[in-house]
Design a protein around this motif. Structure first.
Motif, PDB file in Angstrom:
ATOM      1  N   GLU A  72       0.409  -1.418  -0.377  1.00 10.21           N
ATOM      2  CA  GLU A  72      -0.154  -0.347  -0.228  1.00 10.21           C
ATOM      3  C   GLU A  72       0.907   1.465  -0.066  1.00 10.21           C
ATOM      4  O   GLU A  72       0.979   2.919  -0.801  1.00 10.21           O
ATOM      5  CB  GLU A  72      -1.365   0.010   1.301  1.00 10.21           C
ATOM      6  CG  GLU A  72      -2.091   0.733   1.142  1.00 10.21           C
ATOM      7  CD  GLU A  72      -3.188   0.552  -0.116  1.00 10.21           C
ATOM      8  OE1 GLU A  72      -3.177   0.941  -0.325  1.00 10.21           O
ATOM      9  OE2 GLU A  72      -4.045  -0.101   0.519  1.00 10.21           O
ATOM     10  N   LEU A 131       3.136  12.565  -9.478  1.00  6.59           N
ATOM     11  CA  LEU A 131       1.210  13.261  -9.513  1.00  6.59           C
ATOM     12  C   LEU A 131       2.082  14.078  -9.727  1.00  6.59           C
ATOM     13  O   LEU A 131       2.378  15.268 -10.534  1.00  6.59           O
ATOM     14  CB  LEU A 131       0.925  12.912  -8.520  1.00  6.59           C
ATOM     15  CG  LEU A 131      -0.254  14.470  -8.948  1.00  6.59           C
ATOM     16  CD1 LEU A 131      -1.276  14.529 -10.586  1.00  6.59           C
ATOM     17  CD2 LEU A 131      -1.320  14.048  -7.243  1.00  6.59           C
ATOM     18  N   THR A 157      -5.384   2.751  -1.091  1.00  8.68           N
ATOM     19  CA  THR A 157      -5.694   4.034  -1.256  1.00  8.68           C
ATOM     20  C   THR A 157      -6.315   5.207  -2.536  1.00  8.68           C
ATOM     21  O   THR A 157      -6.292   4.710  -3.435  1.00  8.68           O
ATOM     22  CB  THR A 157      -4.103   4.635  -1.246  1.00  8.68           C
ATOM     23  OG1 THR A 157      -3.030   2.966  -0.818  1.00  8.68           O
ATOM     24  CG2 THR A 157      -3.474   5.914  -1.163  1.00  8.68           C
ATOM     25  N   GLU A 158      -6.759   6.228  -1.312  1.00  7.19           N
ATOM     26  CA  GLU A 158      -7.722   6.596  -2.457  1.00  7.19           C
ATOM     27  C   GLU A 158      -6.706   7.766  -3.477  1.00  7.19           C
ATOM     28  O   GLU A 158      -5.793   8.786  -2.805  1.00  7.19           O
ATOM     29  CB  GLU A 158      -8.862   8.119  -1.478  1.00  7.19           C
ATOM     30  CG  GLU A 158      -9.914   7.158  -0.691  1.00  7.19           C
ATOM     31  CD  GLU A 158     -10.792   6.564  -1.504  1.00  7.19           C
ATOM     32  OE1 GLU A 158     -11.403   7.013  -2.672  1.00  7.19           O
ATOM     33  OE2 GLU A 158     -11.527   5.164  -1.633  1.00  7.19           O
ATOM     34  N   LEU A 159      -7.463   8.917  -4.194  1.00  6.41           N
ATOM     35  CA  LEU A 159      -6.627   9.373  -5.377  1.00  6.41           C
ATOM     36  C   LEU A 159      -6.182  10.290  -4.489  1.00  6.41           C
ATOM     37  O   LEU A 159      -5.420  11.394  -4.334  1.00  6.41           O
ATOM     38  CB  LEU A 159      -7.912   9.732  -5.843  1.00  6.41           C
ATOM     39  CG  LEU A 159      -7.101  10.955  -7.475  1.00  6.41           C
ATOM     40  CD1 LEU A 159      -5.560  10.090  -7.732  1.00  6.41           C
ATOM     41  CD2 LEU A 159      -8.022  10.877  -8.829  1.00  6.41           C
ATOM     42  N   VAL A 163      -3.180  10.082  -2.013  1.00  7.63           N
ATOM     43  CA  VAL A 163      -2.124  10.321  -3.023  1.00  7.63           C
ATOM     44  C   VAL A 163      -1.371  11.909  -3.919  1.00  7.63           C
ATOM     45  O   VAL A 163      -0.547  12.166  -3.872  1.00  7.63           O
ATOM     46  CB  VAL A 163      -2.501   9.648  -4.544  1.00  7.63           C
ATOM     47  CG1 VAL A 163      -0.676   9.437  -5.948  1.00  7.63           C
ATOM     48  CG2 VAL A 163      -2.503   8.409  -4.351  1.00  7.63           C
ATOM     49  N   ARG A 164      -3.016  12.722  -3.821  1.00 10.76           N
ATOM     50  CA  ARG A 164      -2.373  13.922  -4.250  1.00 10.76           C
ATOM     51  C   ARG A 164      -1.741  14.621  -2.682  1.00 10.76           C
ATOM     52  O   ARG A 164      -1.454  15.381  -3.478  1.00 10.76           O
ATOM     53  CB  ARG A 164      -4.071  14.448  -4.040  1.00 10.76           C
ATOM     54  CG  ARG A 164      -4.342  14.932  -5.616  1.00 10.76           C
ATOM     55  CD  ARG A 164      -5.565  15.434  -6.192  1.00 10.76           C
ATOM     56  NE  ARG A 164      -6.083  14.809  -7.625  1.00 10.76           N
ATOM     57  CZ  ARG A 164      -7.514  15.198  -7.462  1.00 10.76           C
ATOM     58  NH1 ARG A 164      -8.421  16.611  -7.235  1.00 10.76           N
ATOM     59  NH2 ARG A 164      -8.213  14.584  -8.769  1.00 10.76           N
TER      60      ARG A 164
END
Lengths: 165, 257
Positions: free
Chosen positions: A35, A46, B31-33, B36-37
């Motif tokens: 994870e 990103l 893990t949600e987006l 990650v942001r």
């Protein structure tokens, strides 16, 4: 193709986070580590999205970053916890196919990495060679040996369906 | 991937591959987006500030639009760097302008990718700063320390990584900066005031990234030590010589009279 970079990254994450996570999970057999490495690698993608967006193979890039992140963070982890102190997250996992998990665990690390990147990361041997920093010939032979070893181990354990009956 | 050769793909009928895929088919990252942001925000914006290779090529030809894009991208960081180093707004503005002009004039000799432009600009800035200091020393202009409180106002103004520094009052930071070695001070100025990444600073100073990180670490540790010694206001009053704030010193002296 969406123009908004955040939207484009969102689609990239939606399509690729599954394969990346599954490859990491099968390679590490550690949900927490998989994870973390997946989230970390996508976060870096990103942060550098302006270049990654035009990368020829962004998924392979993310897998390479995730793999390296796991290697380096795992080294720190191992330095902190001796083997018997390790709070064994592996034992607690309710795996669907425990025989397969045992078989993966029995593979040498190099072979395990290659087989999970093929099956779950959905990469080609050439791409895997780039991800792991190995020669394509090495990857191919490790893949061959991993298949042989798994075939032998799993011959006696035909699968979760058979055992449940 | 449709453009790959078929023999490169894993054989979908291989029972081993199939069983592996089945065993993990329902696994998805939790893990949600959004998370990650949030993690991505920890990283500094990518070097280049959104400039493209086309901008760079156009700026080499002195096309005004491209030159002004590069100026808007780097002038604030250059100004913060000079401001933190010389502590005088007018001098910092002059130095920013001079450094930028020599950069644009030298641009045809810059062969690196657009990502390396920031590091190159700050190498020029650093040379200009040394020239400026040599001139200042010759002209025996007021010592640097007289301007330091003003300089600190520029330090830590735009630094996402070291939030702690931002919360400190300017005078204290300056007093602490004076305690550091030249190497440490330079690394902290480039990292924080100019907002460069560790590899960029390493390139400018001709050091390894590891050395830069070590200097930054030791510099921040010294800062914390010195600032820690100043934390309690009572203690600061007991040792007024440690207080870097001239206003506070004056008011104390007046109280004592």
């Amino acid at each position: 193709m969406p123009v908004d970079p955040l939207e484009a990254f969102g689609l990239f994450y939606k399509d690729n986070s599954g394969p990346v996570f599954r490859a990491l999970l099968a390679g590490t057999l550690n949900r927490v580590a998989a994870e973390d490495a997946t989230a970390e690698a996508f976060a870096r993608a990103l942060a550098h999205w302006d270049t990654i967006a035009s990368h020829p193979n962004p998924k392979a890039w993310v897998l390479r970053v995730a793999w390296n992140h796991h290697r380096s963070s795992w080294r720190r982890w191992e330095a902190r916890w001796s083997v018997d102190q390790e709070p064994s997250p592996r034992a607690a996992e309710p795996w669907v196919d425990p025989d397969l998990i045992a078989a993966i665990r029995s593979l040498p690390k190099g072979q395990r990495e290659v087989i999970v990147l093929i099956a779950l990361g959905e990469l080609t041997p050439t791409e895997i060679a780039g991800v792991l920093g190995r020669a394509v010939g090495t990857v191919r032979s490790q893949l061959f040996r991993a298949r042989m070893a798994l075939r032998q181990v799993l011959a006696d354990a035909p699968g979760p369906e058979g055992r449940d009956a | 991937m449709p453009d790959e050769l078929p023999e490169e793909m894993p054989d979908p009928t291989d029972p081993i591959i199939q069983r592996l895929q089945q065993a993990f088919a329902h696994e998805e990252p939790a893990t949600e987006l959004v998370e990650v942001r949030r993690r991505a925000a920890r990283y500094q914006p990518p070097p280049g500030h959104g400039l493209t290779a086309a901008d760079l090529a156009a700026a080499r030809r002195r096309e005004p639009a491209a030159v002004s894009r590069i100026y808007s991208a780097y002038a604030p960081a250059l100004f913060r760097f000079f401001m933190a180093a010389v502590g005088d707004r007018h001098q910092a503005e002059d130095l920013t302008g001079t450094a930028f002009v020599s950069a644009i004039e030298g641009l045809p000799r810059f062969y690196g990718p657009v990502e390396a432009l920031g590091g190159w600009l700050f190498r020029i800035a650093r040379h200009d700063l040394y020239d400026h200091r040599r001139r200042q020393a010759r002209a025996r202009i007021e010592p640097l320390e007289d301007h330091l409180p003003e300089a600190a106002a520029a330090t830590g103004a735009d630094d996402p990584e070291e939030l702690a520094i931002e919360r400190l009052d300017a005078g204290r930071v300056v007093a602490a900066l004076r305690e550091l070695s030249g190497d440490q001070r330079e690394v902290l100025l480039l990292r924080m005031a100019a907002g460069l990444t560790a590899p960029e600073v390493a390139e400018i100073l001709g050091k390894t990234t590891g050395a830069v990180k070590a200097l930054q670490h030791r510099g921040l540790a010294s800062l914390a030590r010195v600032l820690g010694g100043l934390r309690s206001p009572r203690e600061t009053q007991k040792r007024p010589y440690l207080s870097p704030d001239p206003a506070r010193l004056t008011s104390q002296e007046e109280e004592e009279r």
